[in-house]
Design a protein around this motif. Structure first.
Motif, PDB file in Angstrom:
ATOM      1  N   GLU A 183       0.830  -1.211   0.000  1.00 54.40           N
ATOM      2  CA  GLU A 183       0.000   0.000   0.000  1.00 54.40           C
ATOM      3  C   GLU A 183       0.860   1.254   0.000  1.00 54.40           C
ATOM      4  O   GLU A 183       0.576   2.217  -0.724  1.00 54.40           O
ATOM      5  CB  GLU A 183      -0.924   0.008   1.222  1.00 54.40           C
ATOM      6  N   LEU A 184       1.914   1.230   0.805  1.00 54.02           N
ATOM      7  CA  LEU A 184       2.819   2.384   0.858  1.00 54.02           C
ATOM      8  C   LEU A 184       3.515   2.590  -0.482  1.00 54.02           C
ATOM      9  O   LEU A 184       3.612   3.717  -0.966  1.00 54.02           O
ATOM     10  CB  LEU A 184       3.842   2.190   1.974  1.00 54.02           C
ATOM     11  N   ALA A 185       3.963   1.504  -1.093  1.00 51.11           N
ATOM     12  CA  ALA A 185       4.633   1.602  -2.398  1.00 51.11           C
ATOM     13  C   ALA A 185       3.699   2.206  -3.443  1.00 51.11           C
ATOM     14  O   ALA A 185       4.110   3.065  -4.222  1.00 51.11           O
ATOM     15  CB  ALA A 185       5.113   0.225  -2.841  1.00 51.11           C
ATOM     16  N   THR A 186       2.457   1.774  -3.433  1.00 49.56           N
ATOM     17  CA  THR A 186       1.476   2.320  -4.379  1.00 49.56           C
ATOM     18  C   THR A 186       1.273   3.809  -4.139  1.00 49.56           C
ATOM     19  O   THR A 186       1.253   4.605  -5.076  1.00 49.56           O
ATOM     20  CB  THR A 186       0.138   1.567  -4.258  1.00 49.56           C
ATOM     21  N   ARG A 187       1.133   4.188  -2.877  1.00 47.33           N
ATOM     22  CA  ARG A 187       0.898   5.601  -2.545  1.00 47.33           C
ATOM     23  C   ARG A 187       2.071   6.475  -2.945  1.00 47.33           C
ATOM     24  O   ARG A 187       1.891   7.590  -3.443  1.00 47.33           O
ATOM     25  CB  ARG A 187       0.627   5.741  -1.041  1.00 47.33           C
ATOM     26  N   GLU A 237       9.871  14.287   4.545  1.00 44.00           N
ATOM     27  CA  GLU A 237       9.986  15.748   4.633  1.00 44.00           C
ATOM     28  C   GLU A 237      11.345  16.155   5.189  1.00 44.00           C
ATOM     29  O   GLU A 237      11.889  17.186   4.805  1.00 44.00           O
ATOM     30  CB  GLU A 237       8.875  16.323   5.507  1.00 44.00           C
ATOM     31  N   GLN A 238      11.896  15.331   6.082  1.00 41.71           N
ATOM     32  CA  GLN A 238      13.201  15.618   6.674  1.00 41.71           C
ATOM     33  C   GLN A 238      14.348  15.221   5.755  1.00 41.71           C
ATOM     34  O   GLN A 238      15.450  15.739   5.887  1.00 41.71           O
ATOM     35  CB  GLN A 238      13.363  14.879   7.998  1.00 41.71           C
ATOM     36  N   SER A 239      14.121  14.283   4.837  1.00 42.31           N
ATOM     37  CA  SER A 239      15.186  13.780   3.951  1.00 42.31           C
ATOM     38  C   SER A 239      15.572  14.791   2.909  1.00 42.31           C
ATOM     39  O   SER A 239      14.884  15.572   2.427  1.00 42.31           O
ATOM     40  CB  SER A 239      14.749  12.508   3.260  1.00 42.31           C
ATOM     41  N   VAL A 250       5.907   8.168   7.981  1.00 43.42           N
ATOM     42  CA  VAL A 250       6.572   8.060   6.677  1.00 43.42           C
ATOM     43  C   VAL A 250       6.656   9.431   6.015  1.00 43.42           C
ATOM     44  O   VAL A 250       7.715   9.832   5.506  1.00 43.42           O
ATOM     45  CB  VAL A 250       5.841   7.052   5.768  1.00 43.42           C
ATOM     46  N   ASP A 251       5.554  10.181   6.031  1.00 41.58           N
ATOM     47  CA  ASP A 251       5.560  11.520   5.440  1.00 41.58           C
ATOM     48  C   ASP A 251       6.576  12.424   6.129  1.00 41.58           C
ATOM     49  O   ASP A 251       7.317  13.154   5.470  1.00 41.58           O
ATOM     50  CB  ASP A 251       4.162  12.136   5.497  1.00 41.58           C
TER      51      ASP A 251
END
Length: 58
Positions: free
Chosen positions: A15-19, A56-58, A51-52
């Motif tokens: 799900e995360l990969a899709t998003r 944002e920090q990266s 994750v968001d």
């Protein structure tokens, strides 16, 4: 942790990969860089807010 945080929907790697528009392999590679997740039994789950914030920090 508040009740609202504990009841939030955690995403699977797929799900995360899709998003994010990436492959599942990329998600697992990102774990090595510190992508936040939780291990629940044999399954790994990702909190979308964490994750968001990570990206944002990266």
């Amino acid at each position: 942790m508040s009740i609202a945080e504990s009841s939030a929907r955690w995403e699977t790697a797929a799900e995360l990969a899709t998003r994010l528009g990436v492959s599942r392999a990329t998600i697992y590679n990102e774990l090595k860089r510190g992508l936040p997740s939780r291990k629940i039994g044999r399954a790994r789950r990702f909190d979308p807010r964490q994750v968001d914030a990570f990206y944002e920090q990266s």
